[in-house]
Design an enzyme around this catalytic site. Structure first.
Site, PDB file in Angstrom:
ATOM      1  N   LYS A   1      16.920 -30.696 -46.914  1.00  0.00           N
ATOM      2  CA  LYS A   1      17.119 -31.673 -47.995  1.00  0.00           C
ATOM      3  C   LYS A   1      18.602 -31.598 -48.387  1.00  0.00           C
ATOM      4  O   LYS A   1      19.197 -30.520 -48.391  1.00  0.00           O
ATOM      5  CB  LYS A   1      16.199 -31.273 -49.154  1.00  0.00           C
ATOM      6  CG  LYS A   1      16.358 -32.086 -50.411  1.00  0.00           C
ATOM      7  CD  LYS A   1      15.628 -33.414 -50.355  1.00  0.00           C
ATOM      8  CE  LYS A   1      16.009 -34.270 -51.563  1.00  0.00           C
ATOM      9  NZ  LYS A   1      15.748 -35.690 -51.374  1.00  0.00           N
TER      10      LYS A   1
ATOM     11  N   CYS B   1      22.773 -42.004 -48.659  1.00  0.00           N
ATOM     12  CA  CYS B   1      21.759 -42.066 -49.725  1.00  0.00           C
ATOM     13  C   CYS B   1      21.846 -43.442 -50.398  1.00  0.00           C
ATOM     14  O   CYS B   1      22.915 -43.830 -50.876  1.00  0.00           O
ATOM     15  CB  CYS B   1      21.957 -40.956 -50.745  1.00  0.00           C
ATOM     16  SG  CYS B   1      20.738 -41.045 -52.062  1.00  0.00           S
TER      17      CYS B   1
ATOM     18  N   LYS C   1      25.194 -39.030 -40.990  1.00  0.00           N
ATOM     19  CA  LYS C   1      24.014 -39.886 -41.190  1.00  0.00           C
ATOM     20  C   LYS C   1      24.453 -41.157 -41.890  1.00  0.00           C
ATOM     21  O   LYS C   1      24.904 -41.137 -43.041  1.00  0.00           O
ATOM     22  CB  LYS C   1      22.952 -39.145 -42.007  1.00  0.00           C
ATOM     23  CG  LYS C   1      21.649 -39.927 -42.153  1.00  0.00           C
ATOM     24  CD  LYS C   1      20.545 -39.032 -42.668  1.00  0.00           C
ATOM     25  CE  LYS C   1      19.246 -39.771 -42.904  1.00  0.00           C
ATOM     26  NZ  LYS C   1      18.187 -38.889 -43.419  1.00  0.00           N
TER      27      LYS C   1
END
Ligand SMILES: Cc1cc2nc3c(=O)[nH]c(=O)nc-3n(C[C@H](O)[C@H](O)[C@H](O)COP(=O)(O)O)c2cc1C
Length: 374
Positions: free
Chosen positions: A46, A154, A191
């Site tokens: 995470k 995110c 990412k």
């Protein structure tokens, strides 16, 4: 016949190429230990940050299910129906770096042969923020992390210099990648967010910054549905909602399209595929399009939090696939990766019907209408 499922990806050896992605399944030491016991080849933790994180009140994730008979799509009608997607507005880990460090050390001691990638995130608007990236990267590396994944994706960050706001800016995502690369020895994966018009540009930018791989997709920006009876959003706090992220089966084809754009543009580079995977057939799409590893979140969340049955299915599916395909020369992942990459072409290259089949728009059958029976 025993099938070798190992892969080497960005210089790291994986017993198998199936990873839990950065999300609730990898939010704790006990989850990660259980995941390795279940057989996952690797985990991405995470996301770890330097800023205190306070999540919204109430549920942070819900699952949309559809009734195949009526088409009703809802998060709030229990477990009946077919899974369509997950929806979340969860932030990064609410545990600080000093909570994570001893845990990463213990996990790597217990499972030295499994791969732990630390997902990290900081801002980009000041030297202090860039130092946060360095501190996070170096600390996780010293604790034993095999690699880093930069969360440039995110989808629910209000700050202009964080998360997908970095991932949408070629200059920023290239620079942040370079800052981390210069600070660490371990491989660095970036990412990216799918919420851009041309993800190939951001992929090029992070590769220029030195990224060893691109990971995609994070969740797609989306809203929960409005309940027709109450006129309230199905997930909300005091009547208010904000954009959150969609994952699970609904995003598999969307994520494949993003991945295919990147693997065609950079066929020599490394990619880790995520989005909608719950069985080997799904994962195979990513491998055939050019990914060297794949990651799973939603399906694992719904299977005892870390996906023991999901990884069993993935491993079993992979073994059966390579046993079946050995005769045609596919004996391991190295033979399959990228095998269908070049089959995705511009629309104009797809063959049209020949003159006998095409009647200039005057074909007897109209569109999707039922043919008239005489
Ligand atoms: C509740 C939840 C929390 C997540 N948290 C993170 C995170 O902290 N960092 C990150 O990079 N991705 C995060 N993700 C995105 C997942 O890692 C993954 O990219 C996405 O869910 C798509 O995969 P899936 O279709 O298998 O769910 C989160 C996803 C969910 C559902």
């Amino acid at each position: 016949m025993s099938v070798d499922l190992s892969v080497t990806f960005t210089g790291i050896r994986f017993e198998n190429p199936f990873l839990l992605s950065s999300a609730p399944p990898t939010e704790s030491e006990s989850n990660i230990m259980r995941a390795f016991e279940a057989g996952w080849g690797g985990v991405v933790t995470k996301t770890i940050g330097m800023h205190p994180v306070v999540n919204v009140k109430g549920p942070k994730t819900k699952f949309l299910r559809t009734d195949p008979e009526t088409g009703v799509l809802s998060m709030n009608r229990g477990r009946a129906g077919v899974l369509h997607s997950s929806w979340n507005w969860e932030l990064i880990s609410d545990k600080p770096l000093d909570w994570w460090i001893p845990r990463i050390e213990r996990i790597k001691k217990a499972f030295p042969d499994r791969v732990l990638i630390a997902s990290i995130m900081a801002g980009s608007g000041s030297d202090r923020e860039l130092d946060h990236w360095r501190t996070l990267g170096r600390s996780c590396q010293e604790a034993g992390a095999d690699g880093l994944e930069l969360n440039l994706s995110c989808p629910h960050m209000d700050r202009e210099d964080m998360g997908s706001n970095i991932g949408k800016d070629e200059g920023l995502c290239s620079f942040v990648t370079q800052v981390v690369k210069e600070a660490v020895r371990v491989p660095v994966w970036a990412k990216l967010t799918p919420a851009t018009s041309d993800i190939v540009l951001e992929a090029g930018a992070v590769f220029r910054g030195g990224a060893d791989a691109v990971t995609s997709s994070n969740t797609f920006p989306s809203l929960p549905l409005i309940d027709p009876d109450t006129l309230e959003f199905e997930i909300q706090v005091e009547g208010l909602v904000s954009s959150g992220g969609l994952g699970g089966p609904a995003i598999l084809p969307l994520s494949l399209a993003k991945m295919s754009e990147m693997t065609r543009a950079y066929p020599e580079k490394s990619f880790s595929g995520i989005g909608g995977i719950s069985e080997f057939g799904h994962a195979l799409n990513y491998f055939l399009l050019g990914c060297g590893t794949v990651q799973v979140c939603t399906a694992a969340m719904l299977d005892k939090a870390v996906g023991p049955n999901v990884i069993k299915r993935l491993l079993q599916g992979a073994r059966e696939f390579f046993e079946r395909s050995a005769a045609s020369g596919l004996v391991g992942f190295a033979d399959a990766i990228g095998k269908r990459r070049t089959r995705v072409v511009p629309h104009s290259r797809i063959k049209r019907p020949d003159a006998a089949e095409y009647q200039g728009g005057y074909e007897p059958q109209e569109g999707y209408a039922e043919p008239v029976r005489s």
